[in-house]
Design a protein around this motif. Sequence first.
Motif, PDB file in Angstrom:
ATOM      1  N   UNK A  79       0.834  -1.195   0.000  1.00  0.00           N
ATOM      2  CA  UNK A  79       0.000   0.000   0.000  1.00  0.00           C
ATOM      3  C   UNK A  79       0.877   1.257   0.000  1.00  0.00           C
ATOM      4  N   UNK A  80       1.929   1.273   0.828  1.00  0.00           N
ATOM      5  CA  UNK A  80       2.841   2.419   0.858  1.00  0.00           C
ATOM      6  C   UNK A  80       3.540   2.578  -0.487  1.00  0.00           C
ATOM      7  N   UNK A  81       3.898   1.469  -1.117  1.00  0.00           N
ATOM      8  CA  UNK A  81       4.559   1.527  -2.421  1.00  0.00           C
ATOM      9  C   UNK A  81       3.636   2.133  -3.472  1.00  0.00           C
ATOM     10  N   UNK A  82       2.381   1.735  -3.450  1.00  0.00           N
ATOM     11  CA  UNK A  82       1.414   2.288  -4.400  1.00  0.00           C
ATOM     12  C   UNK A  82       1.237   3.795  -4.185  1.00  0.00           C
ATOM     13  N   UNK A  83       1.208   4.214  -2.913  1.00  0.00           N
ATOM     14  CA  UNK A  83       1.078   5.639  -2.612  1.00  0.00           C
ATOM     15  C   UNK A  83       2.311   6.410  -3.083  1.00  0.00           C
ATOM     16  N   UNK A  84       3.480   5.836  -2.890  1.00  0.00           N
ATOM     17  CA  UNK A  84       4.703   6.470  -3.376  1.00  0.00           C
ATOM     18  C   UNK A  84       4.639   6.655  -4.889  1.00  0.00           C
ATOM     19  N   UNK A  85       4.207   5.621  -5.586  1.00  0.00           N
ATOM     20  CA  UNK A  85       4.124   5.678  -7.044  1.00  0.00           C
ATOM     21  C   UNK A  85       3.132   6.756  -7.482  1.00  0.00           C
ATOM     22  N   UNK A  86       1.954   6.791  -6.857  1.00  0.00           N
ATOM     23  CA  UNK A  86       0.938   7.780  -7.211  1.00  0.00           C
ATOM     24  C   UNK A  86       1.410   9.204  -6.960  1.00  0.00           C
ATOM     25  N   UNK A  87       2.218   9.394  -5.918  1.00  0.00           N
ATOM     26  CA  UNK A  87       2.690  10.732  -5.540  1.00  0.00           C
ATOM     27  C   UNK A  87       4.018  11.097  -6.193  1.00  0.00           C
ATOM     28  N   UNK A  88       4.476  10.267  -7.112  1.00  0.00           N
ATOM     29  CA  UNK A  88       5.684  10.586  -7.859  1.00  0.00           C
ATOM     30  C   UNK A  88       6.985  10.363  -7.107  1.00  0.00           C
ATOM     31  N   UNK A  89       6.923   9.648  -5.995  1.00  0.00           N
ATOM     32  CA  UNK A  89       8.148   9.360  -5.230  1.00  0.00           C
ATOM     33  C   UNK A  89       8.788   8.084  -5.791  1.00  0.00           C
ATOM     34  N   UNK A  90       9.342   8.240  -7.005  1.00  0.00           N
ATOM     35  CA  UNK A  90       9.961   7.114  -7.693  1.00  0.00           C
ATOM     36  C   UNK A  90      11.310   7.552  -8.271  1.00  0.00           C
ATOM     37  N   UNK A  91      12.125   6.586  -8.600  1.00  0.00           N
ATOM     38  CA  UNK A  91      13.428   6.856  -9.199  1.00  0.00           C
ATOM     39  C   UNK A  91      13.545   6.060 -10.490  1.00  0.00           C
ATOM     40  N   UNK A  92      14.156   6.666 -11.467  1.00  0.00           N
ATOM     41  CA  UNK A  92      14.380   6.014 -12.743  1.00  0.00           C
ATOM     42  C   UNK A  92      15.382   4.869 -12.565  1.00  0.00           C
ATOM     43  N   UNK A  93      15.096   3.737 -13.150  1.00  0.00           N
ATOM     44  CA  UNK A  93      15.950   2.543 -13.028  1.00  0.00           C
ATOM     45  C   UNK A  93      17.385   2.844 -13.442  1.00  0.00           C
TER      46      UNK A  93
END
Length: 114
Positions: A79-93
């Motif tokens: 659930x936290x991972x999905x929220x991070x993704x939705x809020x743009x808290x991601x890093x390019x591979x």
Amino acid sequence: MTAEIEKYIEIQNNIDEILKNSPFKMSYIIEKSGIKKPTFFKKLKEKRFTPEELLVISKTIEPKQWRNETKEEILESLKRSEEDFKNGRVHDYKDVMEATRLRLEKYKNENKLL
């Protein structure tokens, strides 16, 4: 039980090399151990850490061990991972892999390993 005691003695006798080969700086290990710096180096020189102190040191320098997570913990993590993704808290591979490569190269150069 004998094997465990022999392993403890081996660790105690080689703690200086173990710490030297650790990817962590000595100041970090000392800080996490809770032992004052002069006392830490005296214990290191004399190889006389208590079992409790060695346990704290080992937990500091060993990689995090996997643990058995409950279904609820896994679902909460997802659930936290999905929220991070939705809020743009991601890093390019590619960026993550490049940063990792640079960190490994720096570590290799500093420690003349690999």
